[in-house]
Scaffold this active site. Structure first.
Site, short mmCIF file in Angstrom:
data_model
loop_
_atom_site.label_atom_id
_atom_site.label_comp_id
_atom_site.label_asym_id
_atom_site.label_seq_id
_atom_site.Cartn_x
_atom_site.Cartn_y
_atom_site.Cartn_z
N GLY A 9 1.03 69.03 38.22
CA GLY A 9 0.97 68.85 39.67
C GLY A 9 1.02 67.41 40.14
O GLY A 9 1.17 67.16 41.34
N ALA A 10 0.89 66.44 39.22
CA ALA A 10 0.96 65.04 39.63
C ALA A 10 2.35 64.45 39.40
O ALA A 10 2.57 63.26 39.60
CB ALA A 10 -0.09 64.21 38.87
N GLY A 12 6.83 64.37 39.47
CA GLY A 12 7.86 64.21 40.49
C GLY A 12 8.10 65.49 41.26
O GLY A 12 8.35 65.46 42.47
N ILE A 13 8.10 66.63 40.59
CA ILE A 13 8.22 67.91 41.28
C ILE A 13 6.84 68.36 41.76
O ILE A 13 6.67 68.83 42.88
CB ILE A 13 8.79 69.00 40.34
N ARG A 86 15.12 64.93 32.31
CA ARG A 86 16.26 64.31 31.63
C ARG A 86 16.53 62.89 32.08
O ARG A 86 16.17 62.51 33.19
CB ARG A 86 17.55 65.10 31.95
N ARG A 92 19.70 69.55 29.02
CA ARG A 92 18.35 70.13 29.18
C ARG A 92 17.79 70.53 27.82
O ARG A 92 16.59 70.43 27.58
CB ARG A 92 18.39 71.33 30.12
N ASN A 99 8.99 69.60 25.49
CA ASN A 99 8.49 70.56 26.48
C ASN A 99 8.11 71.92 25.88
O ASN A 99 7.28 72.64 26.44
CB ASN A 99 9.53 70.75 27.59
N ASP A 155 19.42 76.67 41.70
CA ASP A 155 20.84 77.00 41.57
C ASP A 155 21.34 77.73 42.82
O ASP A 155 22.45 77.49 43.29
CB ASP A 155 21.08 77.85 40.31
N ARG A 158 21.53 75.19 45.71
CA ARG A 158 22.76 74.36 45.60
C ARG A 158 23.99 75.19 45.99
O ARG A 158 24.86 74.71 46.70
CB ARG A 158 22.91 73.86 44.16
N HIS A 184 19.86 78.76 33.29
CA HIS A 184 19.70 77.53 34.09
C HIS A 184 20.14 76.31 33.28
O HIS A 184 19.32 75.46 32.94
CB HIS A 184 18.26 77.38 34.59
N1 NAI Z 1 13.93 74.79 36.79
C1 NAI Z 1 14.61 73.86 37.43
O1 NAI Z 1 15.50 74.20 38.23
C2 NAI Z 1 14.28 72.43 37.27
C3 NAI Z 1 13.46 72.01 36.25
N2 NAI Z 1 13.11 70.69 36.11
C4 NAI Z 1 12.23 70.34 35.00
O2 NAI Z 1 10.89 70.20 35.49
C5 NAI Z 1 10.13 69.38 34.58
C6 NAI Z 1 9.33 68.34 35.34
O3 NAI Z 1 10.18 67.44 35.99
P1 NAI Z 1 9.59 66.20 36.85
O4 NAI Z 1 8.52 66.68 37.74
O5 NAI Z 1 10.74 65.49 37.41
O6 NAI Z 1 8.94 65.34 35.68
P2 NAI Z 1 7.76 64.23 35.81
O7 NAI Z 1 7.74 63.47 34.55
O8 NAI Z 1 7.90 63.49 37.08
O9 NAI Z 1 6.47 65.13 35.94
C7 NAI Z 1 6.00 65.93 34.90
C8 NAI Z 1 4.51 65.96 34.96
O10 NAI Z 1 4.05 66.79 33.89
C9 NAI Z 1 2.88 66.20 33.39
N3 NAI Z 1 2.58 66.71 32.06
C10 NAI Z 1 3.08 66.33 30.87
N4 NAI Z 1 2.50 67.03 29.88
C11 NAI Z 1 1.64 67.89 30.46
C12 NAI Z 1 0.75 68.87 29.98
N5 NAI Z 1 0.61 69.11 28.68
N6 NAI Z 1 0.00 69.56 30.87
C13 NAI Z 1 0.12 69.31 32.20
N7 NAI Z 1 0.94 68.39 32.72
C14 NAI Z 1 1.68 67.69 31.86
C15 NAI Z 1 3.15 64.71 33.43
O11 NAI Z 1 1.95 63.95 33.35
C16 NAI Z 1 3.85 64.58 34.77
O12 NAI Z 1 2.94 64.32 35.82
C17 NAI Z 1 11.17 68.79 33.63
O13 NAI Z 1 11.15 69.49 32.40
C18 NAI Z 1 12.50 69.02 34.34
O14 NAI Z 1 13.58 69.08 33.48
C19 NAI Z 1 13.58 69.75 36.99
C20 NAI Z 1 14.40 70.12 38.03
C21 NAI Z 1 14.86 71.47 38.22
O1 OAA Z 2 19.23 68.69 35.66
C1 OAA Z 2 18.05 68.65 35.26
O2 OAA Z 2 17.71 68.21 34.17
C2 OAA Z 2 16.99 69.21 36.14
C3 OAA Z 2 17.39 70.56 36.56
O3 OAA Z 2 17.16 71.53 35.87
C4 OAA Z 2 18.22 70.67 37.76
O4 OAA Z 2 18.31 69.74 38.57
O5 OAA Z 2 18.82 71.74 37.92
#
Ligand code: NAI
Ligand code: OAA
Length: 345
Positions: A9-10, A12-13, A86, A92, A99, A155, A158, A184
């Site tokens: 929760g802390a 980027g998403i 990424r 991914r 992850n 998706d 978009r 995805h």
């Molecule tokens: N499903 C989708 O459509 C999408 C998925 N993603 C994925 O979402 C994930 C997060 O992306 P962002 O928020 O940009 O990354 P980020 O690095 O900004 O945030 C991830 C957070 O997870 C925390 N974290 C790491 N290990 C942890 C654990 N064991 N327990 C709890 N928290 C933990 C980190 O401290 C950080 O605050 C990535 O794997 C990214 O690829 C991103 C965009 C779209």
């Molecule tokens: O592209 C990435 O790595 C993050 C993601 O899943 C997306 O934006 O659809």
């Protein structure tokens, strides 16, 4: 009223997603769990004058399970955007090494503390992390396929935006009128453009159609490249993740406000656990068991799914895209399943 827990929760998403959850009047508690800055984000959000009480949970060290257990206690919905994003040049699938274990361990805690919660997985690679969570739940005897969702809403978001651009209509008009199915990542993502006759994909020229499909499939790369090392989509993902979370909340509290003429959002789910899912797997998916399909919700869980092959007028071109998608999906699913088989829980 529902409790929502955001794991990661802390991040980027996690931060903007939690902000949107905090604004939902049906949320009584919002628990922020993260290994960094969870309490800071929770304190910040807690000053917003909406009724959700915000709590922050951060473990003292790797062995400390009390934080995650506190965050999950009594929760109705767990949203998981925890893990690494990424950088340019990565797929991914390259995120699997880090992850996979994060999602496995979170799933094990959910199985112990909140086995009835709805679980929404955002962490990539979604094609593998959802099977990982499912296998953990199976091993620990709490798997309910109606309550496990890989979040693929971005998706759809978009596809709505890009198709709206091409057809010169507002993306709001396209919302809920097209579906995206498959997985995805890249060519596992299959947009279906011909669901309603008035936004017929065949209106696009062959070249425009090919560009549209490519842009939906590789939209994530556009953001990764533009951010140039600073991560991947966060704000559009927070919107998309919230859109799906909101559907779950609405169906849980029983006041669905969405337009019933619209096709529901898709989620990446375990089909053999759903009524009619085995037939879909055998007849159309060459045995691939995880696939994103539009899902109808009731009480925060899947009531039924929309069979795209009989109900969504799939064209020959789209069927070819599905065949490509199925090849990529099976190996990602196997990777997730094998990872849990080789893990001690
Ligand atoms: N499903 C989708 O459509 C999408 C998925 N993603 C994925 O979402 C994930 C997060 O992306 P962002 O928020 O940009 O990354 P980020 O690095 O900004 O945030 C991830 C957070 O997870 C925390 N974290 C790491 N290990 C942890 C654990 N064991 N327990 C709890 N928290 C933990 C980190 O401290 C950080 O605050 C990535 O794997 C990214 O690829 C991103 C965009 C779209
Ligand atoms: O592209 C990435 O790595 C993050 C993601 O899943 C997306 O934006 O659809």
């Amino acid at each position: 009223m529902v409790k929502v827990t955001v794991c990661g929760g802390a991040g980027g998403i996690g931060q903007p997603l939690s902000l949107l959850v905090k604004l939902n009047p049906n949320v009584s508690e919002l628990a922020i769990f993260d290994i960094v800055n969870a309490k800071g984000v929770a304190a910040d959000l807690s000053h917003i004058n909406t009724s959700a009480v915000v709590t922050g949970y951060q473990p003292k060290d790797k062995e400390d399970k009390s934080a995650i257990e506190g965050a999950l206690k009594g929760t109705d919905i767990v949203v998981i955007p925890a893990g690494v994003p990424r950088k340019p040049g990565m797929t991914r699938a390259d995120l699997f090494n880090v992850n996979a274990s994060i999602v496995r361990d979170l799933a094990a805690s959910i199985a112990k503390v909140a086995p009835n919660a709805r679980v929404l997985i955002i962490s990539n690679p979604v094609n593998s992390t959802v099977p990982i969570a499912a296998e953990v739940f199976k091993k620990l005897g709490v798997f309910n396929p109606h309550k496990l969702f890989g979040v693929t809403t971005l998706d759809s978001v978009r596809a709505e935006t890009f198709l709206g651009d091409l057809l010169l209509v507002s993306p709001g008009y396209v919302k809920g009128r097209i579906s995206v199915i498959g997985g995805h990542s890249g060519d596992t993502i299959v947009p279906l453009t011909n669901v309603v006759p008035d936004i017929n994909g065949s209106k696009l020229s062959g070249e425009a159609y090919a560009k549209f499909v490519h842009r939906v499939q590789f939209g994530g790369d556009e953001v990764v490249q533009a951010k140039n090392g600073a991560g991947s989509a966060t704000l559009s993902m927070a919107y998309a993740g919230y859109r799906f979370t909101e559907h779950i909340i609405e169906s849980l509290v029983g006041n669905r406000t969405s337009d019933s003429n619209r096709i529901s959002d898709s989620a990446y789910v375990y089909l053999p656990g759903l009524e009619g899912g085995n037939d879909l797997v055998k007849l159309h998916l060459n045995g691939v068991e995880y696939f994103s399909v539009p899902v109808e919700l009731e009480n925060g869980q899947i009531k039924s799914f929309v069979d795209p092959f009989t109900l969504l007028n799939i064209t020959d071109d789209e069927r070819k895209l599905v065949d490509v998608a199925l090849k990529g999906l099976q190996s990602s699913i196997d990777q997730g399943v094998n990872f849990v088989a080789g893990s001690k829980l």
